[in-house]
Write a protein that holds these residues in place. Sequence first.
Motif, short mmCIF file in Angstrom:
data_model
loop_
_atom_site.label_atom_id
_atom_site.label_comp_id
_atom_site.label_asym_id
_atom_site.label_seq_id
_atom_site.Cartn_x
_atom_site.Cartn_y
_atom_site.Cartn_z
N ALA A 109 38.90 8.24 -6.85
CA ALA A 109 38.16 9.12 -7.74
C ALA A 109 36.76 9.45 -7.23
CB ALA A 109 38.08 8.51 -9.14
N SER A 110 36.00 8.43 -6.85
CA SER A 110 34.62 8.69 -6.43
C SER A 110 34.17 7.84 -5.26
CB SER A 110 33.67 8.47 -7.62
OG SER A 110 33.67 7.11 -8.01
N ALA A 111 35.00 6.96 -4.77
CA ALA A 111 34.59 6.02 -3.72
C ALA A 111 34.25 6.76 -2.43
CB ALA A 111 35.70 5.01 -3.46
N ARG A 112 33.23 6.23 -1.75
CA ARG A 112 32.79 6.79 -0.48
C ARG A 112 32.65 5.67 0.53
NH1 ARG A 112 27.95 10.97 -2.00
NH2 ARG A 112 28.28 11.58 0.18
N ALA A 113 32.69 6.02 1.80
CA ALA A 113 32.44 5.05 2.85
C ALA A 113 30.97 4.63 2.81
CB ALA A 113 32.78 5.64 4.21
N VAL A 114 30.69 3.41 3.25
CA VAL A 114 29.32 2.93 3.36
C VAL A 114 28.87 3.07 4.81
CG1 VAL A 114 27.81 0.91 3.23
CG2 VAL A 114 29.49 1.33 1.43
N ARG A 115 27.77 3.79 5.00
CA ARG A 115 27.21 3.91 6.35
C ARG A 115 26.38 2.70 6.71
NH1 ARG A 115 23.48 7.61 6.83
NH2 ARG A 115 23.36 8.40 4.70
N SER A 116 25.56 2.26 5.78
CA SER A 116 24.70 1.11 6.07
C SER A 116 24.05 0.61 4.78
CB SER A 116 23.60 1.49 7.07
OG SER A 116 22.73 2.48 6.53
N PHE A 117 23.53 -0.60 4.86
CA PHE A 117 22.70 -1.17 3.80
C PHE A 117 21.25 -1.08 4.26
CE2 PHE A 117 26.81 -2.79 2.87
CZ PHE A 117 26.84 -2.99 1.51
N VAL A 118 20.37 -0.70 3.33
CA VAL A 118 18.97 -0.46 3.66
C VAL A 118 18.10 -1.44 2.88
CG1 VAL A 118 17.13 1.25 3.75
CG2 VAL A 118 19.52 1.99 3.97
N GLU A 119 17.18 -2.09 3.56
CA GLU A 119 16.27 -3.02 2.89
C GLU A 119 15.32 -2.26 1.96
OE1 GLU A 119 16.49 -6.24 3.04
OE2 GLU A 119 18.06 -6.28 4.59
N LYS A 120 14.57 -2.99 1.15
CA LYS A 120 13.61 -2.36 0.22
C LYS A 120 12.68 -1.44 1.01
CE LYS A 120 13.66 -6.36 -2.87
NZ LYS A 120 12.88 -7.48 -3.46
N PRO A 121 12.61 -0.16 0.63
CA PRO A 121 11.82 0.80 1.40
C PRO A 121 10.37 0.89 0.92
CG PRO A 121 13.00 1.95 -0.31
CD PRO A 121 13.35 0.48 -0.47
N ASP A 122 9.55 1.59 1.69
CA ASP A 122 8.22 1.93 1.19
C ASP A 122 8.34 3.11 0.23
OD1 ASP A 122 8.36 4.33 2.73
OD2 ASP A 122 7.42 3.35 4.44
N ALA A 123 7.23 3.49 -0.39
CA ALA A 123 7.28 4.49 -1.46
C ALA A 123 7.74 5.85 -0.95
CB ALA A 123 5.91 4.61 -2.13
N ASP A 124 7.24 6.28 0.22
CA ASP A 124 7.63 7.59 0.75
C ASP A 124 9.12 7.63 1.07
OD1 ASP A 124 5.09 8.59 0.51
OD2 ASP A 124 4.52 8.19 2.60
N THR A 125 9.62 6.56 1.67
CA THR A 125 11.04 6.51 2.01
C THR A 125 11.88 6.51 0.74
OG1 THR A 125 10.53 5.26 4.01
CG2 THR A 125 12.81 5.22 3.24
N ALA A 126 11.45 5.77 -0.27
CA ALA A 126 12.18 5.71 -1.53
C ALA A 126 12.25 7.09 -2.19
CB ALA A 126 11.54 4.70 -2.48
N ARG A 127 11.17 7.85 -2.09
CA ARG A 127 11.19 9.21 -2.65
C ARG A 127 12.21 10.08 -1.91
NH1 ARG A 127 5.64 8.11 -3.86
NH2 ARG A 127 4.97 8.54 -1.72
N GLY A 128 12.32 9.89 -0.61
CA GLY A 128 13.31 10.63 0.16
C GLY A 128 14.73 10.25 -0.25
#
Length: 350
Positions: A165-184
Amino acid sequence: MSSFHVIIPAGGAGTRLWPLSRRARPKFLLDLEGTGRTLIQQTWDRMLPLTGAERIHVVSGAAHGSAIAEQLPELVNLLLEPSPRDSMPAIGLAAAIIERSDPDAVVGSFAADHRIPDPERFVEAVREAIVVAEDGYIVTIGIEPTEPSTAFGYIASGAPLDGFASARAVRSFVEKPDADTARGYLASDDHVWNAGMFVARASVLLDSLARFQPELAAGLREIAATWGTPAFVAELGRTWPTLTKIAIDHAVAEPVAAEGGMAVVPATFGWDDLGDFASIAPLGSSPDVLWVDADGVARGGEGVQVAVLGLRNVAVVQTDDAILVLDLAQSQRVKDVVARLKDAGRDDLL
């Protein structure tokens, strides 16, 4: 459909919620919402529509066994760790025990201390994850971000998986980002919060672990082989301290994702790990709180009048033996207070 077993790892010190959360009574044993149900009880309630009580397994430290048993009287599968070894040994041992009695079982791991106010949507997401896991994937449930949070890790998703129904492949796991990256990440449609929820066939999870952490997988299966026998306690005590201390994300999820064997089910249910006082502020204050030209969150003991004057965005927390006052913008730093108390030898306050 394979039988589904739930694993609830109940651990963590909850240091960012001190002085409410303590070693002897960590976050998962607390009723932070005032509903009359603690976080682990709410987790139990969410799981029952997915499986029977006899297929819910709680893994925790020995110090919390009695409190858990008291709060969950229907629990029959309580596994107590001799010492903390992080999430992979805890989840892996439960999975290994389940694998021996039910070789085709699908297992799902869900933390004991998360808040999910939309249980129906949660159940829908887990049911899809079970179906995807039966196809051989290790599946995680990703939470649709509602803000550019720097407090959570993220999952970068790839192409949709055919037949689901909605499952997608996982490309990668990302650690806690900085604020600018999180906004992206928030602006994109391919990053979701990593809530640490994993669903897989028990055999797939353990066989994957055997490829990346062979000694850990072997040790867990050795312990599990003695489950239900008089030799279990001795084997657990002998082997457990030798096991690698590692999180499930690093031990299995990240390397399996690199091989293309991880899937993510994006979910829209509300979720929070209630990791600090900023996250519990929306849940409200204790009844006996007087705000005068002030705002924030205040938690006091029963019958204690708390008054806050002229302060904005603050938390005031009072227990029998401690008072904490902080700027909610500094919520992540409460663990520094705990570290200072530990350095000062104040174990009575930890």
